[in-house]
Motif scaffolding. Sequence first.
Motif, PDB file in Angstrom:
ATOM      1  N   UNK A 101      10.960  34.873  -4.987  1.00 55.80           N
ATOM      2  CA  UNK A 101       9.603  35.151  -5.338  1.00 55.80           C
ATOM      3  C   UNK A 101       8.355  34.615  -4.741  1.00 55.80           C
ATOM      4  N   UNK A 102       7.720  35.643  -3.792  1.00 58.01           N
ATOM      5  CA  UNK A 102       6.583  34.385  -3.223  1.00 58.01           C
ATOM      6  C   UNK A 102       5.224  34.974  -4.003  1.00 58.01           C
ATOM      7  N   UNK A 103       3.996  34.400  -4.111  1.00 57.95           N
ATOM      8  CA  UNK A 103       2.708  35.129  -4.723  1.00 57.95           C
ATOM      9  C   UNK A 103       2.621  36.394  -4.107  1.00 57.95           C
ATOM     10  N   UNK A 104       2.192  37.284  -2.700  1.00 59.23           N
ATOM     11  CA  UNK A 104       2.645  37.980  -2.409  1.00 59.23           C
ATOM     12  C   UNK A 104       3.115  38.555  -3.236  1.00 59.23           C
ATOM     13  N   UNK A 105       4.317  38.592  -3.322  1.00 54.95           N
ATOM     14  CA  UNK A 105       6.006  39.894  -3.602  1.00 54.95           C
ATOM     15  C   UNK A 105       4.760  39.820  -5.227  1.00 54.95           C
ATOM     16  N   UNK A 106       4.900  38.723  -6.322  1.00 59.08           N
ATOM     17  CA  UNK A 106       4.659  38.178  -7.541  1.00 59.08           C
ATOM     18  C   UNK A 106       2.966  39.923  -7.524  1.00 59.08           C
ATOM     19  N   UNK A 107       1.830  39.748  -7.135  1.00 56.19           N
ATOM     20  CA  UNK A 107       0.807  40.685  -7.040  1.00 56.19           C
ATOM     21  C   UNK A 107       1.333  41.955  -7.325  1.00 56.19           C
TER      22      UNK A 107
END
Length: 426
Positions: A386-392
Motif C-alpha cells: 500500500x502506497x500513498x497513491x494506491x490509498x488515494x
Amino acid sequence: MSIQIPRGTQDILPGEVELWQYIEEKAKDVCRRYNYHEIRTPIFEHTDLFQRGVGDTTDIVQKEMYTFTDRGNRSLTLRPEGTAAVVRSYVEKKIYGQPNQPTKLYYTGPMFRYERPQSGRMRQFVQFGVEALGSQDPAIDAEVLALVMSLYEELGLKNVKLVLNSLGDKESREAHRQALIDHFKPSIHEFCDDCQSRLEKNPLRILDCKKDREHPLMKNAPSILDYLNEESRTYFSQVKNYLDQLGIDYVVDPTLVRGLDYYYHTAFEIMAEGEGFGAITTLCGGGRYTGLVEEIGGPSTPGIGFAFSIERVIMALKAQEQAIPSAPQLDCYLVSLGDAAKEKTVELLYQLRSAGVSADKDYLDKKMKAQFKAADRLQARFTAILGDDELSQGKINVKEMETGEQREVELTSFIDYIKEKKVGGK
C-alpha cells in the motif's frame, strides 16, 4: 557480569516451541478420544505430600527435591512429579464422590528435580502424565498402555518397546521383600550406602541401583514373578491378554522396578532407540498403585498412571529423523510506502487479525526492499503493498509470494479477499 540461565534449565525459543506445542496438542487430542480430562495443580505443594506420597526411601525425596521454608515457616517443595499432587486434589476436592467413575485425568507442566544435568535430564523439565483412579479392572491398565502407545505411534516414533512387569499385591510384595533381604543381607556391606540403607526399608529399590548394577548378586536376585500369589498372577495374565487382543506388543522383564514406593501389580516402561539416540532409553514409565490415596487421607482407591518428559520425546523424534513441524506460516505481511499509507496499515492490520488472519507489518521504518525481505523471512503467503497513491485511489496490491502473481484489490474488499484466499488456499 551478565545474568545467565540457571544450570539444568532451558529457554524454548520461537522456532523450537512449536514442536513442544505440537507434542502437547497431540497428547491432549489422544486423551480427549480416551475420555481423559485435564487437571492443573500448583507448582509447589507442602513437602509432606511428597514425603508421604512418593516415599521416604526414593532418590526423589532423599536427594532431588527443591524444598524451601516460606515466610510462615512452612516447608514447601517444587513438585518433582505429578501423581502425588493429582491424588491430593482428588482427595481434597472429593472427586471420588462424583458420579462418573473411574476418574480419568491428564496433566502437563514443569517439574523440578535437583539432578546432574545431561541430555534428556534437566532440573526443570516438562512432564505429561495420565492418572486413572477408582477401578481395579485390568482393562483400565490395558487402556492406559494403549493410550500412550497410540500417542507415540501418532507422533511417528519407531522402534518403541513396551516393557512390563508385575510387582504383585501386598502379600506378594511382602514375600518378595523378605526374599530380597535374605538374598542381599550377607553381602550388603559390598553395596553402596544407599543400598545399605534400603535393605530393611525397601529392598526392592536395591534392584534399581545404578552404582551396583554389575554386582553378582544383582544377576541372581529373587524375581518378583516367582513370588506372585494366585490373584496377582491372574491379574497380570489378564492385562497381558488384553494387550494381546489389542495387538500391542510387549516384553516381560522381571527385573523392571519403578523408582516410586507406591506401585503394585502392573509396572511398565516404554523404551526407544534410534541412530544418535544412544542405548535404549526410557521414554515413559508408570504403573498401578494401591495405598497412595489412603496415604494422603482419602478412601481406599486403586489407580494407574504414567508420565513422560517432553524433552525425551523430542530427543527421540530428532534421533529418528521424524518430520518435525515448523513455525506456522504468516498469512499476510503489509508493506507501506508513505506516511498516509503507513498510518492506514495499522487499521488494516487490526482488521485482518480480527478476521482470523495472521498478519504483521514493519515497525522500524524500513525501506520497501527491506520490508519485502522481512515478508520472505516470515514466510508470508501474501504480501499486501500500500502506497500513498494506491490509498488515494482506494486500491491495494496483493502479491502471492509462492507464485509471484500480483493483483490489485479494492481496499473495501481487501479483508474479505485475504480471508477467502486463506480458507480456499488459492
